[in-house]
Scaffold this active site. Structure first.
Site, PDB file in Angstrom:
ATOM      1  N   HIS A  33       0.517 101.175  18.978  1.00 40.69           N
ATOM      2  CA  HIS A  33       1.094 102.103  19.957  1.00 40.69           C
ATOM      3  C   HIS A  33       2.195 102.974  19.360  1.00 40.69           C
ATOM      4  O   HIS A  33       2.527 104.038  19.900  1.00 40.69           O
ATOM      5  CB  HIS A  33       1.647 101.325  21.162  1.00 40.69           C
ATOM      6  CG  HIS A  33       1.496 102.042  22.455  1.00 40.69           C
ATOM      7  ND1 HIS A  33       1.777 103.381  22.619  1.00 40.69           N
ATOM      8  CD2 HIS A  33       1.101 101.613  23.685  1.00 40.69           C
ATOM      9  CE1 HIS A  33       1.572 103.739  23.870  1.00 40.69           C
ATOM     10  NE2 HIS A  33       1.147 102.695  24.532  1.00 40.69           N
ATOM     11  N   SER A  34       2.768 102.569  18.234  1.00 38.73           N
ATOM     12  CA  SER A  34       3.800 103.391  17.600  1.00 38.73           C
ATOM     13  C   SER A  34       3.222 104.692  17.062  1.00 38.73           C
ATOM     14  O   SER A  34       3.939 105.664  16.836  1.00 38.73           O
ATOM     15  CB  SER A  34       4.480 102.618  16.462  1.00 38.73           C
ATOM     16  OG  SER A  34       3.540 102.287  15.451  1.00 38.73           O
TER      17      SER A  34
END
Length: 529
Positions: free
Chosen positions: A180-181
């Site tokens: 998700h980063s």
């Protein structure tokens, strides 16, 4: 995730003991760019991770986005690899390491690296004749095992798994996993679609519905009586709209603060215990007719999002009623209202405040232009109405009322800027703890994503369905609705310790949709086609 092993041809190594970020001693030269990052294909300079990206590296916020893609033909790995070079690998974050700069306070940065596709494209050898389970169960177990693992920091944080295994609704399955980063869910789905083309026109990008701009209320000058009346009425409506927006925002802000402080959801069979973010997830999905949802939408003058939320509320109510009725007589369990008198059940919605256009991402990969990117996310706490209704259409009416109210609120903007201020004042760990606490005090995550209007192909492989979800979030249940042509995929990501019967929950959602459709048709609101 560099190797495969075990019975039935493939098992994934449990890589929960994740590698630490690579450390570099580079210093100087690059300023903080915050959330409003611009990704340039040709960029060689190391850029710092945005605050949103860094937050997803907190131990209790290690979230991965999963996109399950069913294809209508077998997948050719070499074709996929050849096309990745000209698409995803043109994106800065997909060919960069996330490294820790010990000469700059330990700040993490994106640093370009050479990508070995053999480390990112996983092709397990699966012999269908040796399977002891159905192909559907095998793939389900494969993704379950995948959710036990993390991608090591020694390579860019994404991988793609190609399973040439025929199921009831696809000839093969592709699983794209991205940390998700790297980006928020909406941006990543837009990027995925930018890698596809229309099956009918291999040179054209997919067509995705866009919101039509509402027509402005015509106003007249103060010259004539009729024009003056229309002008005054328009001004009144404008003032009323502003006051309503401000009031709703104040109420939502107070509820948001209360949720962060003390307000918890009711402990139901859907709510996971503390530490739920560290457990593996079972992913199940069912495909329903988008035309059925549109039929309900048109009959009730609502939106597809209203219908999706109504179906979710109806299905969850049915599921919880069964759970609370367990242990009672069978007849009572089926017919009696076994629900608690008052159930507080809320979902967190992550709102992308800076949509990244699919065309911009396609241009970025093809023409080496720039595109906005990053986790520009605001929280919205969405209450679900749980209860048994005599009229199935009440679920959609209640959903419409909830969504209409949320549309008239700046809650998402407020929570985004609050998180930003909190982060600057108290740091990443405190901001991450605040976000985690809010999510932990709610029950689930819900989303409805719009997909292409026509059949598309992924690097020449026609797609049968799209089923996005995620794991690593502090919820035992995540529910995604994803449209594709004339289909809608209902995707559940569940913790089996909390929800051991995810398939039954899926059936409850499908049955709820059918009941609502039947109510619409039987009352003559629309004609069945």
């Amino acid at each position: 995730m560099d190797g495969m092993e075990g019975a039935e041809g493939v098992r994934l190594r449990n890589n929960q003991g994740r590698l630490k970020p690579i450390v570099t001693k580079r210093t100087g030269g690059v300023g903080f760019v915050g959330e409003d990052e611009t990704t340039a294909v040709g960029s060689k300079e190391a850029e710092p991770l945005s605050p949103g990206a860094r937050m997803f590296h907190e131990p209790n916020f290690n979230v991965y986005v999963i996109a399950i893609i069913g294809c209508k033909t077998p997948i050719f790995p070499q074709v996929v690899k050849a096309n990745l070079v000209h698409t995803l690998l043109k994106h800065y974050r997909f060919c960069s390491l996330q490294v820790k700069d010990d000469g700059n306070g330990g700040q993490m940065k994106w640093v370009r690296t050479e990508v070995d596709l053999d480390n990112h494209v996983i092709v397990p050898e699966v012999d269908p004749t040796t399977l002891t389970t159905s192909p559907e169960k095998f793939i389900e177990d494969y993704i379950f095992d995948l959710s036990k693992t993390s991608i090591p920091y020694s390579k860019p944080l994404w991988d793609i798994h190609l399973l040439n295994l025929k199921t009831s609704d696809a000839e093969s399955v592709c699983i794209l996993r991205v940390h998700h980063s790297v980006g928020d869910g909406t941006s990543l789905i837009s990027l995925l679609l930018a890698c596809t083309r229309k099956t009918s026109d291999p040179a054209a990008l997919p067509t995705v519905p866009v919101k039509k701009a509402k027509e402005k209320v015509p106003t007249s000058g103060a010259g004539s009586g009729s024009g003056s009346y229309e002008y005054c009425w328009s001004q009144f409506l404008t003032v009323w709209w502003v006051l309503r927006m401000l009031w709703n925002t104040v109420v939502d802000v107070v509820m948001f603060a209360a949720t962060a402080w003390f307000l918890k959801d009711t402990e139901t069979p859907l709510k996971g215990p503390p530490g739920i973010e560290f457990t593996p997830r079972r992913f199940v999905h069912r495909t329903v007719s988008l035309d059925d949802i549109k039929l309900i939408k048109n009959a009730m003058n609502t939106t597809i999002n209203d219908v999706a939320l109504g179906v979710a509320q109806a299905g969850l109510s049915k599921y919880l009623n069964r759970k609370y009725g367990q242990g009672k007589e069978e007849k009572a369990m089926e017919k009696k209202n076994n629900l608690l008198e008052k159930i507080r059940l809320r979902s967190t919605l992550l709102i992308n405040l800076r949509p990244t256009g699919m065309q911009a991402l396609a241009d970025m990969m093809e023409k080496e232009s720039e595109a906005k990117w990053g986790n520009w996310i605001g929280f919205v706490v969405l209450p679900f109405t749980i209860g048994l209704r005599d009229d199935p259409l009440d679920y959609v009416r209640e959903a419409k009322a909830t969504i209409d109210r949320k549309k008239h609120s700046f809650e998402a903007l407020f929570t985004f800027y609050l998180s930003d201020i909190f982060l600057k004042l108290f740091g990443i760990k405190s901001a991450g703890a605040l976000s985690h606490r809010i999510i932990e005090h709610t029950t689930m995550c819900f989303s409805n994503l719009v997909g292409p209007l026509e059949d598309i192909s992924f690097y020449g492989h026609p797609i049968a369905y799209l089923a996005p979800s995620s794991y690593g979030q502090p919820h035992a249940l995540m529910m995604n609705f994803q449209s594709y042509v004339n289909k809608m995929s209902i995707v559940l990501s569940v913790d089996e310790g909390t929800i051991p019967d995810a398939h039954q929950l899926c059936e409850d959602l499908v049955e709820s949709l059918n009941l609502i459709k039947h109510a619409v048709v039987s009352r003559g609101l629309v004609k069945a086609t």
